[in-house]
Design an enzyme around this catalytic site. Structure first.
Site, PDB file in Angstrom:
ATOM      1  N   HIS A   1       0.844  -1.200   0.000  1.00 28.83           N
ATOM      2  CA  HIS A   1       0.000   0.000   0.000  1.00 28.83           C
ATOM      3  C   HIS A   1       0.875   1.243   0.000  1.00 28.83           C
ATOM      4  O   HIS A   1       1.799   1.371   0.814  1.00 28.83           O
ATOM      5  CB  HIS A   1      -0.925   0.027   1.215  1.00 28.83           C
ATOM      6  CG  HIS A   1      -1.828   1.223   1.239  1.00 28.83           C
ATOM      7  ND1 HIS A   1      -2.842   1.412   0.327  1.00 28.83           N
ATOM      8  CD2 HIS A   1      -1.847   2.328   2.038  1.00 28.83           C
ATOM      9  CE1 HIS A   1      -3.454   2.552   0.565  1.00 28.83           C
ATOM     10  NE2 HIS A   1      -2.870   3.129   1.601  1.00 28.83           N
ATOM     11  N   SER A   2       0.589   2.182  -0.922  1.00 24.18           N
ATOM     12  CA  SER A   2       1.278   3.469  -1.015  1.00 24.18           C
ATOM     13  C   SER A   2       2.776   3.234  -1.223  1.00 24.18           C
ATOM     14  O   SER A   2       3.160   2.662  -2.241  1.00 24.18           O
ATOM     15  CB  SER A   2       0.974   4.293   0.240  1.00 24.18           C
ATOM     16  OG  SER A   2       1.294   5.649   0.054  1.00 24.18           O
ATOM     17  N   MET A   3       3.651   3.652  -0.318  1.00 21.84           N
ATOM     18  CA  MET A   3       5.064   3.351  -0.468  1.00 21.84           C
ATOM     19  C   MET A   3       5.277   1.853  -0.660  1.00 21.84           C
ATOM     20  O   MET A   3       6.122   1.412  -1.443  1.00 21.84           O
ATOM     21  CB  MET A   3       5.863   3.829   0.746  1.00 21.84           C
ATOM     22  CG  MET A   3       7.366   3.531   0.647  1.00 21.84           C
ATOM     23  SD  MET A   3       8.323   4.039   2.086  1.00 21.84           S
ATOM     24  CE  MET A   3       8.111   2.609   3.146  1.00 21.84           C
TER      25      MET A   3
END
Length: 246
Positions: free
Chosen positions: A95-97
């Site tokens: 998720h995200s990074m």
């Protein structure tokens, strides 16, 4: 997965016991996040899937360890923990990074001849889709962005002292993401599923679609109602999707 027992215990966390799982799901958290973010996923998928969450250095029980502020270095360290020949199908979920990290770890696995069963990337635009972001240069900007995204526990968001204590790991993670550069031709061969919120200030739906150019395998885009942290509100549907990948 293979590594020294102490190193594996540092980096990889299993929250639920499994017996004869159909596969392993390696989960990689967002900037400032920790392995425990994926505890609900582990509970939902056990005992059929062995959910392994990555704990980055510099947070929770690893808070005294040196931080890593380079995405490639993080990917190298995580990849080194994975067995030369995984014993069961391995999927990745970031998720995200963590989405960028999952992509880079998947690339390294494929370079070794070990194609993941599936790559799930969430809350992140295509890896070569560039925005000029420099929040890591200012503590105030980091804190403002974290609050805007609601990316940490509400108790932490309301406690300035606790937020300040979390800044070193947040700064390192933001630097890793904001200085990351990806070749437009970089790709994997495994299937890629992109999960995105329709009101995410960090990723438009068109930017999420850009992941299609980074796989030669099957591609699927799932758009959910919500902002950057839409996962919790759609946990049942997403967990079923993860489970079906094996």
């Amino acid at each position: 997965m293979s590594a020294s027992p102490s190193e594996e215990a540092q980096w990889l966390r299993r929250y639920q016991p499994t017996e004869n799982p159909v596969g392993t799901l390696l989960c990689l958290p967002h900037a400032g996040g920790s392995a425990s973010f994926f505890l609900p996923v582990a509970r939902a998928l056990a005992p059929d899937v062995d959910v392994v969450a990555v704990q980055y250095p510099g947070r929770q029980d690893r808070r005294t360890e040196p931080l890593i502020d380079d995405l490639g270095t993080l990917a190298d360290r995580i990849h080194a923990l994975l067995a030369p020949a995984p014993q069961r199908p391995l999927a990745l979920f970031g998720h995200s990074m963590g989405a960028l990290l999952a992509f880079e770890v998947a690339r390294r696995l494929e370079a070794d001849g070990h194609r993941p069963a599936h790559l799930f990337v969430s809350g992140r635009r295509g890896p070569a889709t560039y925005r000029d972001e420099r929040a890591h240069r200012s503590d105030d900007e980091i804190m403002a962005e974290v609050r805007a995204l609601s990316g940490t526990a509400s108790a932490l968001l309301g406690d300035d002292e606790m937020m300040r204590a979390a800044l070193p790991s947040l700064r390192a993670d933001y630097k890793a993401v904001e200085t990351y550069r990806c070749d437009p031709d970089a790709s994997v061969t495994c299937p890629v599923t992109v999960l995105t919120g329709d009101d995410d200030p960090k990723t438009t739906v068109d930017e999420a679609k850009a992941w299609d150019g980074h796989t030669t395998g099957a591609f699927d885009l799932r758009v959910f109602a919500g902002g950057h942290f839409f996962l919790g509100a759609h946990a049942l549907e997403i967990n079923q999707l993860l489970k079906r990948s094996f």
